[in-house]
Design an enzyme around this catalytic site. Structure first.
Site, PDB file in Angstrom:
ATOM      1  N   SER A   1       8.702   5.181   5.415  1.00  0.00           N
ATOM      2  CA  SER A   1       7.824   5.768   6.416  1.00  0.00           C
ATOM      3  C   SER A   1       8.364   5.552   7.830  1.00  0.00           C
ATOM      4  O   SER A   1       9.482   5.943   8.129  1.00  0.00           O
ATOM      5  CB  SER A   1       6.405   5.208   6.246  1.00  0.00           C
ATOM      6  OG  SER A   1       5.474   5.927   7.015  1.00  0.00           O
ATOM      7  N   HIS A   2       7.590   4.901   8.703  1.00  0.00           N
ATOM      8  CA  HIS A   2       7.988   4.737  10.100  1.00  0.00           C
ATOM      9  C   HIS A   2       8.799   3.463  10.328  1.00  0.00           C
ATOM     10  O   HIS A   2       9.135   3.155  11.480  1.00  0.00           O
ATOM     11  CB  HIS A   2       6.743   4.701  10.984  1.00  0.00           C
ATOM     12  CG  HIS A   2       5.830   3.543  10.683  1.00  0.00           C
ATOM     13  ND1 HIS A   2       5.176   3.417   9.483  1.00  0.00           N
ATOM     14  CD2 HIS A   2       5.491   2.454  11.414  1.00  0.00           C
ATOM     15  CE1 HIS A   2       4.465   2.301   9.497  1.00  0.00           C
ATOM     16  NE2 HIS A   2       4.640   1.695  10.648  1.00  0.00           N
TER      17      HIS A   2
ATOM     18  N   GLU B   1      -6.913   4.774  10.348  1.00  0.00           N
ATOM     19  CA  GLU B   1      -6.738   4.448  11.768  1.00  0.00           C
ATOM     20  C   GLU B   1      -5.281   4.459  12.198  1.00  0.00           C
ATOM     21  O   GLU B   1      -4.971   4.565  13.382  1.00  0.00           O
ATOM     22  CB  GLU B   1      -7.361   3.074  12.049  1.00  0.00           C
ATOM     23  CG  GLU B   1      -6.489   1.869  11.717  1.00  0.00           C
ATOM     24  CD  GLU B   1      -6.163   1.712  10.227  1.00  0.00           C
ATOM     25  OE1 GLU B   1      -5.153   1.060   9.912  1.00  0.00           O
ATOM     26  OE2 GLU B   1      -6.912   2.232   9.387  1.00  0.00           O
ATOM     27  N   SER B   2      -4.355   4.396  11.225  1.00  0.00           N
ATOM     28  CA  SER B   2      -2.925   4.344  11.533  1.00  0.00           C
ATOM     29  C   SER B   2      -2.296   5.731  11.556  1.00  0.00           C
ATOM     30  O   SER B   2      -1.116   5.892  11.246  1.00  0.00           O
ATOM     31  CB  SER B   2      -2.200   3.463  10.513  1.00  0.00           C
ATOM     32  OG  SER B   2      -2.438   3.921   9.188  1.00  0.00           O
TER      33      SER B   2
ATOM     34  N   ASP C   1       4.293  11.624   7.091  1.00  0.00           N
ATOM     35  CA  ASP C   1       2.930  11.384   6.629  1.00  0.00           C
ATOM     36  C   ASP C   1       2.030  10.903   7.767  1.00  0.00           C
ATOM     37  O   ASP C   1       0.820  10.750   7.582  1.00  0.00           O
ATOM     38  CB  ASP C   1       2.890  10.419   5.437  1.00  0.00           C
ATOM     39  CG  ASP C   1       3.212   8.982   5.794  1.00  0.00           C
ATOM     40  OD1 ASP C   1       3.785   8.734   6.880  1.00  0.00           O
ATOM     41  OD2 ASP C   1       2.918   8.087   4.965  1.00  0.00           O
ATOM     42  N   ARG C   2       2.605  10.699   8.954  1.00  0.00           N
ATOM     43  CA  ARG C   2       1.822  10.314  10.130  1.00  0.00           C
ATOM     44  C   ARG C   2       1.984  11.350  11.226  1.00  0.00           C
ATOM     45  O   ARG C   2       2.977  12.072  11.275  1.00  0.00           O
ATOM     46  CB  ARG C   2       2.259   8.942  10.657  1.00  0.00           C
ATOM     47  CG  ARG C   2       2.007   7.805   9.690  1.00  0.00           C
ATOM     48  CD  ARG C   2       2.265   6.469  10.357  1.00  0.00           C
ATOM     49  NE  ARG C   2       2.046   5.363   9.444  1.00  0.00           N
ATOM     50  CZ  ARG C   2       1.725   4.130   9.821  1.00  0.00           C
ATOM     51  NH1 ARG C   2       1.588   3.846  11.105  1.00  0.00           N
ATOM     52  NH2 ARG C   2       1.559   3.166   8.934  1.00  0.00           N
TER      53      ARG C   2
ATOM     54  N   ASP D   1       8.943  10.292   7.237  1.00  0.00           N
ATOM     55  CA  ASP D   1       8.570  11.056   6.042  1.00  0.00           C
ATOM     56  C   ASP D   1       7.409  12.000   6.315  1.00  0.00           C
ATOM     57  O   ASP D   1       6.868  12.604   5.383  1.00  0.00           O
ATOM     58  CB  ASP D   1       8.250  10.130   4.873  1.00  0.00           C
ATOM     59  CG  ASP D   1       6.945   9.364   5.069  1.00  0.00           C
ATOM     60  OD1 ASP D   1       6.678   8.940   6.202  1.00  0.00           O
ATOM     61  OD2 ASP D   1       6.203   9.175   4.086  1.00  0.00           O
TER      62      ASP D   1
ATOM     63  N   THR E   1       0.822  -1.211   0.000  1.00  0.00           N
ATOM     64  CA  THR E   1       0.000   0.000   0.000  1.00  0.00           C
ATOM     65  C   THR E   1       0.853   1.258   0.000  1.00  0.00           C
ATOM     66  O   THR E   1       0.372   2.338  -0.330  1.00  0.00           O
ATOM     67  CB  THR E   1      -0.926   0.025   1.223  1.00  0.00           C
ATOM     68  OG1 THR E   1      -0.138  -0.094   2.414  1.00  0.00           O
ATOM     69  CG2 THR E   1      -1.929  -1.109   1.168  1.00  0.00           C
TER      70      THR E   1
ATOM     71  N   ASP F   1       6.495  10.840  11.817  1.00  0.00           N
ATOM     72  CA  ASP F   1       7.401   9.758  11.454  1.00  0.00           C
ATOM     73  C   ASP F   1       8.436  10.270  10.456  1.00  0.00           C
ATOM     74  O   ASP F   1       8.518  11.469  10.194  1.00  0.00           O
ATOM     75  CB  ASP F   1       6.620   8.569  10.903  1.00  0.00           C
ATOM     76  CG  ASP F   1       5.826   8.909   9.648  1.00  0.00           C
ATOM     77  OD1 ASP F   1       5.579  10.101   9.409  1.00  0.00           O
ATOM     78  OD2 ASP F   1       5.456   7.984   8.907  1.00  0.00           O
TER      79      ASP F   1
END
Length: 546
Positions: free
Chosen positions: A152-153, A392-393, A308-309, A306, A42, A304
């Site tokens: 990401s993370h 949800e993440s 995005d969170r 990058d 994803t 995180d």
């Protein structure tokens, strides 16, 4: 959970960056081994050079495949490219730039040779194509697209490589499947058809300056400034570090970058739940050192690698559960964005809290429930028919004040700033506002657990139909829905979701382990949630013939 969760990383937990980079250049994948093939999940292709899953060969092949895809689709504008602070990101960017140069693709990299958060790259694509009079959904001459290099993370040993087409968001499954297939062909052919040369020069783009200046179009920065909020932002060693410094300077905010250190070993992190270094701002264990400062700021946030969170920390409650914050953000935004379309829906993934369903109903807004993956929100964000899309993440984005698209990828910086706007405008922290929601709608208990499953069982689970669920009740309540397709867009969810009036569970196969994930929620409390989880496993195992 390991007993070291939340404790500071030790020397033995750290990667050897030189070994990691050497492996990137020296190890050559064997595509006969599924673990060494290019595979887009994803969020792009991810892996470690130490496992021969993210190496120079992979990146050269993927980049050539993206060039091939651009040709196939008629995409002929510039390609924006940026990377995060993981140790493998810069080597991968260098490889990609060489392939792009040899193929005559006009690449635009960061003008200051800095790190580029995922939302800044998505924003750059949208701004560029908007200036051409396009939203990027219909291919016309001159459209831009992009590559963002990040896992990401994920832990420091990993690398990641994502393609964002002209709409600015994550590529859909058709595109990533085509790119992955072509990349594996290039590897199998020994990179015979991969062009590569050292670029004589690379044109620069001011990702940071443009993104930070544009924030005035989507966040009420004056309200934050006038309220005099003392804000803390921890980039967790990621690509947002210099962005937060410029946000404070450009917009006159009382904002402190809590930890400005960038180190590809992430030695300053506390360990996540499983004892690994993981830059997850929604994890209490990974955020343990940040939480020590919760009383020092009106709002404290984390991102995180990058960006995005997001993670939201308040003085009264500590780290908010991502689902809780999404519900608060939705309630606030739809009450304070009068120029959004009157029919702009609320987008959520089907494993997000049904507190969002109740908030949507109270607002009189349509709920748009989609499978896991931010890519599903892209069309709605592009045309304004979805005002907010969230996972949800701890990933979300929303529209500008005028209802136009901001990003079509997750934006952790944006959601972190929104927490300050909410506090400034309402005089209450997001956690206090969530408590008010629970007073009105009830307090849900939510959790995710894993259950063992063979590869064959996982494959069956991914293809299950709601009709395969034969149970009539769940934890004492009649089952009201058995879903294998998302209500919002009819797309397959790759598993099942079972609902009652007071609870639900969803089961999906893991993409990396021999388990399936059970997401569950109950508005009757933790004990009832435990019943739901236990019965969910029984129901799913029965459907799988286990």
């Amino acid at each position: 959970m390991t007993d070291r969760a939340g404790s500071p990383a030790q020397e033995s937990d750290l990667i050897d960056v030189r070994e990691l980079v050497d492996a990137y250049y020296q190890r050559v994948p064997d595509v006969a081994d599924p673990a060494q093939k290019v595979a887009f999940g994803t969020s792009g292709h991810r892996g470690s050079s130490l496992d021969t899953a993210f190496n120079e060969t992979h990146i050269a092949a993927i980049t050539q495949a993206i060039v091939d895809y651009r040709t196939e689709q008629g995409i002929d504008g510039p390609l924006f490219i940026g990377s995060d602070t993981h140790g493998l990101s810069r080597p991968a960017e260098k490889t990609a730039l060489e392939v792009l140069a040899a193929n005559g693709v006009h690449a635009l990299a960061d003008a200051e040779d800095g790190w580029v958060p995922t939302p800044a790259l998505s924003r750059a694509i949208i701004r560029y194509n908007r200036a051409l009079g396009s939203n990027g959904t219909t291919i016309t001459p001159g459209l831009a697209d992009g590559i963002v290099i990040t896992p990401s993370h994920n832990p420091p040993r990993d690398g990641g490589f994502k393609y964002n087409p002209p709409h600015g968001g994550p590529a859909d499954s058709d595109a990533t499947g085509w790119i992955a297939g072509r990349a594996n062909e290039h590897i199998a052919n020994g990179l015979r058809d991969v062009k590569r040369t050292e670029p004589s020069s690379v044109d620069g783009y001011d990702f940071r300056g443009e993104y930070v200046a544009d924030l005035a179009n989507i966040i009420d920065l004056a309200a934050i400034r006038n309220a005099g909020l003392h804000i803390g932002a921890d980039p967790l060693g990621g690509a947002s570090v210099d962005y937060w410094a410029l946000i404070a300077e450009k917009h006159g905010l009382d904002l402190t970058v809590v930890n400005p250190v960038v180190d590809p070993t992430w030695r300053f992190m506390t360990l996540d739940w499983d004892g690994k270094i993981r830059m997850d701002p929604s994890s209490p264990s990974a955020m343990a050192s940040v939480l020590q400062h919760r009383a020092d700021y009106a709002v404290l946030t984390g991102n995180d690698a990058d960006a995005d969170r997001h993670g939201i920390v308040t003085p009264d409650a500590g780290l908010m559960n991502p689902n809780h914050y999404l519900a608060v953000a939705i309630q606030y935004l739809y009450a304070h964005r009068p120029d959004w379309r009157a029919d702009a829906a609320i987008g959520k993934t089907l494993v997000s809290s049904s507190m969002i369903d109740r908030v949507a109903a109270s607002l009189g807004r349509r709920l748009w429930e989609v499978p896991v993956g931010f890519k599903w929100f892209v069309p709605g964000l592009v045309d304004g028919s979805v005002g907010f899309g969230g996972e949800e993440s701890a990933g979300a984005s929303f529209l500008e004040f005028d209802g136009s698209a901001w990003t079509t990828d997750k934006d952790g910086i944006l959601l972190a700033l929104l927490a300050s706007e909410i506090t400034a405008v309402t005089g209450k922290s997001p956690s206090q506002l969530y408590a008010e929601l629970t007073d009105e709608f009830g307090a849900p208990a939510y959790a995710r657990v894993d259950a063992a499953a063979s590869k064959e069982q996982k494959a069956r689970l991914g293809k299950l139909s709601g009709a395969d669920i034969t149970a009539d009740t769940l934890a004492g309540d009649p089952i009201t829905a058995r879903l294998s397709e998302a209500p919002g867009n009819g797309a397959a969810i790759g598993g099942v979701k079972v609902q009652t009036e007071h609870a639900w569970f969803a089961a999906r196969p893991s993409g990396t382990e021999d388990v399936y994930k059970i997401y569950a929620e109950s508005f009757r409390g933790p004990e009832h949630l435990a019943e739901v989880q236990a019965e969910a496993k029984t129901i799913v195992d029965r459907a799988l013939g286990a």
